[in-house]
Enzyme design. Structure first.
Site, PDB file in Angstrom:
ATOM      1  N   ASN A 143      43.816  32.311  52.854  1.00  0.00           N
ATOM      2  CA  ASN A 143      43.975  32.770  51.481  1.00  0.00           C
ATOM      3  C   ASN A 143      42.686  32.479  50.711  1.00  0.00           C
ATOM      4  O   ASN A 143      42.054  31.449  50.919  1.00  0.00           O
ATOM      5  CB  ASN A 143      45.145  32.074  50.784  1.00  0.00           C
ATOM      6  N   GLU A 151      42.264  37.973  51.748  1.00  0.00           N
ATOM      7  CA  GLU A 151      41.425  38.639  50.746  1.00  0.00           C
ATOM      8  C   GLU A 151      40.028  38.979  51.297  1.00  0.00           C
ATOM      9  O   GLU A 151      39.381  39.901  50.808  1.00  0.00           O
ATOM     10  CB  GLU A 151      41.297  37.769  49.486  1.00  0.00           C
ATOM     11  N   ASP A 178      41.176  29.615  27.989  1.00  0.00           N
ATOM     12  CA  ASP A 178      41.825  30.610  28.835  1.00  0.00           C
ATOM     13  C   ASP A 178      41.326  32.016  28.539  1.00  0.00           C
ATOM     14  O   ASP A 178      40.425  32.217  27.730  1.00  0.00           O
ATOM     15  CB  ASP A 178      43.356  30.509  28.721  1.00  0.00           C
TER      16      ASP A 178
HETATM   17 MN    MN Z   1      46.438  35.575  48.452  1.00  0.00          MN
END
Ligand code: MN
Length: 447
Positions: free
Chosen positions: A142, A206, A255
């Site tokens: 990941n 990814e 953020d």
């Molecule tokens: Mn992922």
């Protein structure tokens, strides 16, 4: 696929500003980045106290991201969708530029020019690091982007949103009383940043999305102290493990909406090794800036597109707008076939991206990237009593300060059907054209 090749391309296009003046990692670099936000990328050659230069804003505009992926801005969504659906394998290499120098003695703030951005920041933190990990059960990779706050010579507090893929891997490791090994790569081509922030299902690697976006296999190299593969062309790699059952205060940081996120108890990365190129480049993403918003928001557009397409197959394009921080506001174009299409698109879109708060549906003769044209559609094609949908008490963005955050981000959402009514004569909406107006070359008339 290195940031170096991309920086050369930006330079050739006059899209890279080089700053020779000495600048500080505390507030000064972030202030300059903010001034240039939404414009050119910036390269700080002379960073006070460090021999490492810093680059920012390489994904700072939609056009620049499109250019890096060799596509047009309006085609980005389709390029991303295609890459997720037609992934390409990666290639493992033995020798990598990212490992030209290997450092086992770690003192992060001495070794890397890690920035402090805003007044109330909890401390210096890494914003452009992609975190690579493997599922402890299946070994499937990941890749995702996380805030990494320096909390010791060799310790980082890592912000992991609950439920995300890395969180799922970490919880499995924690259940086994084991640390989760990670490789953190900094200084990357936009292809890798876009792929790392893409919104794909669990167990989709990814890096395979990155290979599809790049049109060539991304080269990975095995880390020196952990069992994780990282981009061979990266500038800097931080190797480490996320420790089980340990938490530290993380934040406050800014953020995507430009406001302060709360301080949370978050997991801790213990750094085991630092590798980098000879003369590496450090990369930074300005919190709350365009690059931050685009990297988070752009991957939501193909997601929304797919969900709406199930209901309204004639959907054309989706745009999360800059005024809504590429997160809260969307515009969607459809080729309207039946009267209810736009309302169905509204409902599907609001559910597809839970943070989406206000959405406007337009016909395909409106350019969704042009806010004036969208407003024109609202002005001339909307009757509020008939075309506005309000949904109350639905879950929205946890970042929206106007939502009821005490009750889990409860919010109201609005959808505007700004499409032409099929009940009315089409001619009423016909936009006037002058014969051959597109063929007119104004230069000839101004000579
Ligand atoms: Mn992922």
């Amino acid at each position: 696929m290195s940031i170096r090749t991309f920086l050369r391309e930006l330079e050739a296009q006059n899209q890279l500003i080089k700053i020779k003046k000495q600048v500080s990692t505390e507030f000064e670099i972030s202030a300059v980045m903010k001034k240039l936000d939404g414009g050119s990328a910036v390269f700080f050659e002379n960073v006070e106290g460090y021999s490492i230069p810093i680059v920012g804003g390489i994904c700072g505009t939609r056009d620049r991201i499109a250019f890096s992926l060799k596509t047009k801005s309006s085609e980005l969504l389709h390029k991303l969708l295609d890459a997720v659906e037609h992934r390409n394998p990666v290639r493992i290499v033995e020798k990598a530029p990212a490992q030209e120098i290997i450092e086992k003695e770690i003192d992060l703030l001495k070794q890397l020019p890690i920035l402090t951005y805003c007044e109330k920041d909890g401390g210096p933190y890494i914003t452009a690091g992609i975190v690579v990990a493997k599922d402890p059960l299946t070994g499937i990779r990941n890749v995702s982007i996380h805030r990494l706050m320096v909390i010791g010579r060799n310790k980082l507090a890592i912000r992991i949103v609950e439920g995300r893929h890395l969180d799922q891997y970490y919880k499995i490791a924690e259940g086994l009383n084991k640390p989760l090994e990670v490789g953190i790569a900094i200084g990357l081509h936009p292809v890798l940043l876009m792929a790392s922030s893409s919104s794909v299902p669990l167990y989709v690697d990814e890096f395979e999305v990155a290979s599809a976006l790049a049109g060539e296999s991304i080269e990975l190299v095995k880390c020196k102290t952990v069992d994780v593969e990282v981009p061979a062309q990266a500038e800097i790699i931080i190797e480490g493990k996320i420790l089980p059952h340990i938490r530290a205060k993380e934040g406050p940081f800014v953020d995507i909406l430009g406001a302060y996120d709360i301080v949370r108890e978050q997991p801790v990365v213990e750094v085991t090794c630092l590798t980098h190129r000879n003369n590496p480049i450090y990369q930074s993403i300005l919190p709350g800036g365009y690059e931050h918003m685009l990297l988070m928001g752009l991957p939501q557009e193909p997601r929304i597109f797919k969900v709406v397409q199930n209901t309204v197959p004639s959907i054309q394009n989706v745009y999360l707008t800059p005024g809504g921080c590429h997160w809260l506001h969307g515009v969607i174009s459809i080729k309207k076939r039946t009267e209810g299409d736009a309302k169905n698109a509204i409902i599907a879109a609001l559910a597809a991206h839970p943070s989406l708060k206000h959405v406007i549906i337009v016909d395909d003769d409106i350019d969704i990237f042009n806010s004036q044209q969208v407003e024109y559609a609202i002005a001339t094609r909307v009757q509020a009593d008939r075309d506005v949908v309000i949904v109350t008490n639905v879950r929205g963005s946890s970042l929206d300060p106007s939502a009821n955050q005490e009750q889990g981000a409860l919010t109201s959402k609005v959808g505007i059907d700004a499409t032409k009514s099929l009940m009315k004569q089409r001619e009423l909406f016909e936009l006037a054209k002058i014969p051959n107006e597109n063929q007119i070359d104004l230069k000839k008339y101004l000579e």
